[in-house]
Each structure stands twice: as structure tokens, then as C-alpha cells.
Design a protein around this motif. Structure first.
Motif, PDB file in Angstrom:
ATOM      1  N   GLY A  92       0.824  -1.168  -0.147  1.00  0.00           N
ATOM      2  CA  GLY A  92       0.056  -0.121   0.143  1.00  0.00           C
ATOM      3  C   GLY A  92       0.768   1.384   0.105  1.00  0.00           C
ATOM      4  O   GLY A  92       0.366   2.103   0.544  1.00  0.00           O
ATOM      5  N   VAL A  93       2.001   1.160  -0.442  1.00  0.00           N
ATOM      6  CA  VAL A  93       2.829   2.350  -0.591  1.00  0.00           C
ATOM      7  C   VAL A  93       3.245   2.764  -2.213  1.00  0.00           C
ATOM      8  O   VAL A  93       2.834   1.857  -2.884  1.00  0.00           O
ATOM      9  CB  VAL A  93       4.151   2.241  -0.080  1.00  0.00           C
ATOM     10  CG1 VAL A  93       4.017   1.925   1.496  1.00  0.00           C
ATOM     11  CG2 VAL A  93       4.957   0.949  -0.703  1.00  0.00           C
ATOM     12  N   ARG A 115      15.072   5.066   8.312  1.00  0.00           N
ATOM     13  CA  ARG A 115      13.479   4.944   8.614  1.00  0.00           C
ATOM     14  C   ARG A 115      12.756   5.290   7.288  1.00  0.00           C
ATOM     15  O   ARG A 115      11.891   6.356   7.449  1.00  0.00           O
ATOM     16  CB  ARG A 115      13.209   6.135   9.526  1.00  0.00           C
ATOM     17  CG  ARG A 115      13.729   5.554  11.201  1.00  0.00           C
ATOM     18  CD  ARG A 115      13.117   6.682  12.151  1.00  0.00           C
ATOM     19  NE  ARG A 115      13.637   6.060  13.487  1.00  0.00           N
ATOM     20  CZ  ARG A 115      12.751   5.644  14.219  1.00  0.00           C
ATOM     21  NH1 ARG A 115      11.433   5.348  13.701  1.00  0.00           N
ATOM     22  NH2 ARG A 115      13.067   5.189  15.536  1.00  0.00           N
ATOM     23  N   PRO A 116      12.976   4.570   6.500  1.00  0.00           N
ATOM     24  CA  PRO A 116      11.960   4.637   5.002  1.00  0.00           C
ATOM     25  C   PRO A 116      10.540   4.094   5.431  1.00  0.00           C
ATOM     26  O   PRO A 116      10.372   3.455   6.537  1.00  0.00           O
ATOM     27  CB  PRO A 116      12.839   3.663   4.018  1.00  0.00           C
ATOM     28  CG  PRO A 116      13.405   2.615   4.989  1.00  0.00           C
ATOM     29  CD  PRO A 116      13.873   3.350   6.118  1.00  0.00           C
ATOM     30  N   ASP A 139      10.712  -7.315   9.187  1.00  0.00           N
ATOM     31  CA  ASP A 139       9.503  -6.798   9.272  1.00  0.00           C
ATOM     32  C   ASP A 139       9.068  -6.664  10.539  1.00  0.00           C
ATOM     33  O   ASP A 139       8.325  -5.721  11.185  1.00  0.00           O
ATOM     34  CB  ASP A 139       8.858  -7.162   8.156  1.00  0.00           C
ATOM     35  CG  ASP A 139       7.321  -6.336   8.146  1.00  0.00           C
ATOM     36  OD1 ASP A 139       7.092  -5.312   7.656  1.00  0.00           O
ATOM     37  OD2 ASP A 139       6.224  -7.103   8.797  1.00  0.00           O
ATOM     38  N   ALA A 140       9.190  -7.892  11.324  1.00  0.00           N
ATOM     39  CA  ALA A 140       8.700  -8.095  12.707  1.00  0.00           C
ATOM     40  C   ALA A 140       9.446  -7.362  13.602  1.00  0.00           C
ATOM     41  O   ALA A 140       8.972  -6.763  14.728  1.00  0.00           O
ATOM     42  CB  ALA A 140       8.629  -9.694  12.994  1.00  0.00           C
ATOM     43  N   VAL A 167       8.822   0.235   9.789  1.00  0.00           N
ATOM     44  CA  VAL A 167       9.379  -0.066   8.471  1.00  0.00           C
ATOM     45  C   VAL A 167       8.538  -1.149   8.073  1.00  0.00           C
ATOM     46  O   VAL A 167       8.488  -2.179   8.372  1.00  0.00           O
ATOM     47  CB  VAL A 167      10.842  -0.107   8.254  1.00  0.00           C
ATOM     48  CG1 VAL A 167      10.994  -0.512   6.836  1.00  0.00           C
ATOM     49  CG2 VAL A 167      11.763   0.920   8.795  1.00  0.00           C
ATOM     50  N   ASP A 168       7.953  -1.082   6.942  1.00  0.00           N
ATOM     51  CA  ASP A 168       6.867  -2.108   6.293  1.00  0.00           C
ATOM     52  C   ASP A 168       7.895  -2.840   5.149  1.00  0.00           C
ATOM     53  O   ASP A 168       8.503  -2.114   4.568  1.00  0.00           O
ATOM     54  CB  ASP A 168       5.794  -1.734   5.433  1.00  0.00           C
ATOM     55  CG  ASP A 168       4.713  -1.114   6.274  1.00  0.00           C
ATOM     56  OD1 ASP A 168       4.523  -1.799   7.388  1.00  0.00           O
ATOM     57  OD2 ASP A 168       3.935  -0.456   6.111  1.00  0.00           O
TER      58      ASP A 168
END
Length: 417
Positions: free
Chosen positions: A144-145, A209-210, A237-238, A243-244
Motif C-alpha cells: 500500500g505504498v 527510517r524509510p 519486518d517483525a 518499517v514495512d
């Protein structure tokens, strides 16, 4: 590959397909081979699609872990065609492209009545850049980016190689993927062997921190390494909830790969293959790789690797388990050495090894070692000792002194590596 129809055609039958320049030609698409049959099946699917694309019979073969082997494929092709063009599924030019496949081709040329053209690796190609861009877009959609409004980082993750030329191409491809696109940055990373590893690269990126990290497994098939990339990305990711991160699909069987294969096929059959010789560790002195210049060590490694697989398969073991012999002895059986009695030397060495107690060595033939007129040549690996002018009477000393007790037979030494 479909075999030709053996029935006699009617010369008056105008419905028959016209003969083409490719009627006596086939393509051999060579993949690495995987423990996952899904990955091997993808290579076979690509072979079938390439056959439709080129209008030329295309067979698939594998270096290891899957069937048929390259030798088995050539054995079959000899019965139906007289010319074969080898097209590689390898993404970059490392040891498989530079050593293992060329060695198999030289052995096939000596064994089969075939004209064989050898192509280059897939390499860096506009079609591959387009494919990677689409793979990244698919991950962005899932997360969703949008790279146009969000800070999106892409990580191109290759397998990693001991060949700096291949590793350098991963970085070049990453840079080309960045140019002209709206990624915040594109980084290169590797599963192993060299650095930066994917794990390290992801942790470093977290400091910036993207909004999202898109990981692109730069692999052809959906095999073990691709799953490892997915697992590491999921762990990242976890661990970093701000950050996604998500890994995309490998190249797979996308039709754009056929554009690359078609170009590599045409280059091979017209003698216009280009390799990156200016940065090849086997041809020029590169810092830290000086001992690899000349390719002799690589050739011996390829022989040992090939022999180890054959030994494991003979006893019914899993073929990729590497319990390598302590030593590997290669006997040049090219024309000049053969004329000087190399075949007799080879058999006597094998007999001496069989008669010895607890002798962990594999003895095999090799192609030319570049010492014509000084043979028969016998190379002992990994010691890097080349014996020249070896006679059948010398074989007992080579086995009893060098192989069994690590005492070099100094009066026979031609050169050391």
C-alpha cells in the motif's frame, strides 16, 4: 524436445512445412538445478516457451541436483541434430559459467559428433530491468505504498559469489534500477559468500527510517535461497514495526526472459559472445585474487566438484552432499599428452591408488593444461603441484610419496601454483 518425424514426406505435398536453416539445430538451456522440483520445472517451462519463440527444438539440462545432466542431454541430442547452442540460465558469470559448463562442453565435444556453440550468462539486460521494476511495483501495491509519494527503498538480493566480477554486476544492476526511477535508494545485498549480507543491509537501512523496504530476490527459480530471502525479510519486518518490508517474487518464467535468451542464443550461434574479460579474476590481477589468474585452480575445482557428484550418485547418496576427497589428481589426456602415453599413466595411477591402503583421492581425465610438449601432465589438487613428463614407471612414486605421505616428487615437478 520433439523428435523429427521419421516418415518419408511426399514431394508433391504442398502442406508440409518448409525446411528452415534451423532444421538440424537445437538449443540446450542449462540451469543450475535445485532440491525443489518446482524450481527445476520452471527451467523446463522456460525451455518449452523458448522453443515456441525461436522455432528451434530446446531441451533443458542441469549442472546438479536435477536430471537430465548436461552429458545426458548431449547424448540424446546427438541422435537428432548435428549442432547445439548452449544457453545459460545463470544470471551472472561466475564459476559455473566460466568453468563448469565449458568443461562439460569440452568433454561433450570429445565424446559426441556435435558442433557446440557456447553462449553467455543472462547478464544485465533492459528486459530484466523492466521485469525487476514490475516485481517491485507488485510489492509496493501489496504494502500500500507509492514510490512517487513515499520513501521506498529497494534491495536487490543476489546469491553471492567468490567471483568479484559477478558481485560487481549485482551492484551495477542495482544502480541501473535506481536510475530514472523514484526509489529513495536501491541497495545491493547477498544471501552469503560476500558482503553486505541481506540481514546486514536491512538493519543498516532501518536507520534511515524509510516508509517501506522492497526486497527483490535476484534469482531465477523459486528455490531454497528465495525462501531464505523471504524469511529474513519477514524477520526484519517483525523486528522493525516502523518499517514495512516485504520480499517479492523471483524472475520465474516471465516472458521477458525469452527476449534475453533469444539474444544470447543469437550471439552464441554467430560467434559474437562477449564476456567481461577486463574484470575477470582468471585473466587479470585483481587485489586478493592473484592466485586465480590462469584458471588452472578453477579448472581443477570444477573437475573435483564434478567427480564428487558422480561418486555420491554411484553409491545412491544425496548428490549435493560434499564429502570431497582429500586430493584430486587430474591427468591431461589432450592430443599431445595422449600421444606421449597419458592413457597408460592414468590407468596406472588408478591401479596404484586401488592397491594403496586408506588412500582418499579421486583421479580423472582433464582437458589441456597448457603445457603441450612437457607431458604427460599430472596435476595434484589442492596442493597445486603439476608433474611433467610422467611415465607409467613414475606413478608408484607419485602415489606412495605424494598422495599417501605428502612428500612431493621433486624431480618430476613441472610447476607449482
Amino acid at each position: 524436445m520433439s523428435t523429427p518425424d521419421d516418415t518419408t514426406s511426399d514431394p508433391d505435398d504442398t502442406t508440409s512445412a518448409p525446411a528452415t536453416a534451423f532444421d538440424d539445430e537445437a538449443v540446450l538451456l542449462v540451469g543450475h538445478g535445485s532440491r525443489r522440483e518446482k524450481s527445476n520445472e520452471q527451467v523446463r517451462e522456460l525451455a518449452a516457451a523458448l522453443e515456441s519463440r525461436l522455432g528451434v527444438p530446446v531441451d533443458a539440462a542441469f549442472l546438479e541436483l536435477a536430471e537430465p545432466s548436461i552429458d545426458e542431454a548431449f547424448s540424446h541430442l546427438e541422435t537428432v541434430v548435428s549442432r547445439v547452442t548452449v544457453v545459460h540460465c545463470s544470471l551472472f558469470a561466475a564459476s559455473h559459467v566460466k568453468n563448469d559448463v565449458p568443461l562439460a562442453i569440452e568433454q561433450a565435444r570429445a565424446s559426441y559428433d556435435l558442433e557446440i556453440d557456447n553462449g553467455s550468462h543472462l547478464g544485465i539486460h533492459p528486459a530484466i530491468l523492466d521485469l525487476l521494476d514490475d516485481r517491485a511495483a507488485a510489492v509496493e501495491a501489496e504494502l500500500g505504498v507509492d514510490r512517487e509519494r513515499d520513501d521506498v527503498v529497494a534491495v536487490l538480493c543476489g546469491r553471492g559469489s567468490s567471483d568479484p566480477d559477478a558481485n560487481g554486476d549485482v551492484h551495477k544492476l542495482a544502480r541501473l534500477l535506481y536510475e530514472g526511477r523514484s526509489f529513495d535508494r536501491v541497495e545491493a545485498a547477498f544471501v552469503g559468500i560476500t558482503e553486505p549480507t541481506l540481514e546486514a543491509a536491512l538493519h543498516d537501512l532501518s536507520k534511515h527510517r524509510p516508509d517501506a523496504v522492497v526486497v527483490l530476490p535476484y534469482m531465477l527459480g523459486d528455490g531454497v535461497l528465495t525462501q531464505r530471502v523471504r524469511d529474513w525479510t519477514a524477520e526484519f519486518d517483525a523486528e522493525y514495526p516502523y518499517v514495512d518490508a516485504l520480499a517479492g517474487d523471483p524472475l520465474g518464467t516471465d516472458s521477458r526472459l525469452l527476449d534475453v535468451f533469444a539474444d544470447r542464443w543469437q550471439e552464441a550461434r554467430t560467434g559474437s559472445v562477449e564476456m567481461s574479460c577486463d574484470t575477470c579474476k582468471y585473466k587479470v590481477d585483481l587485489e586478493g585474487y592473484e592466485e586465480d589468474v590462469g584458471g588452472a585452480r578453477a579448472m581443477l575445482r570444477a573437475l573435483a566438484h564434478q567427480a564428487e557428484h558422480a561418486d555420491r550418485e554411484d553409491v545412491g547418496d544425496e548428490p549435493h552432499v560434499h564429502d570431497a576427497p582429500e586430493k584430486h589428481v587430474a591427468v591431461c589426456t589432450n592430443q599431445t599428452c595422449a600421444g606421449s602415453g597419458a592413457a597408460t599413466v592414468l590407468e596406472r595411477l588408478r591401479q596404484e591408488v586401488r592397491d594403496a591402503e586408506d588412500c582418499d583421492v579421486h583421479i580423472s581425465r582433464s582437458s589441456c593444461l597448457g603445457q603441450c610438449g612437457e607431458g604427460p601432465m599430472v596435476a595434484v589438487y589442492p596442493d597445486g603441484i603439476w608433474y611433467g613428463g610422467v611415465t607409467s614407471a613414475d606413478t608408484e612414486r607419485i602415489v606412495s610419496s605424494h598422495i599417501e605421505r605428502d612428500r612431493i616428487v621433486s624431480d618430476l615437478v613441472q610447476q607449482t601454483l
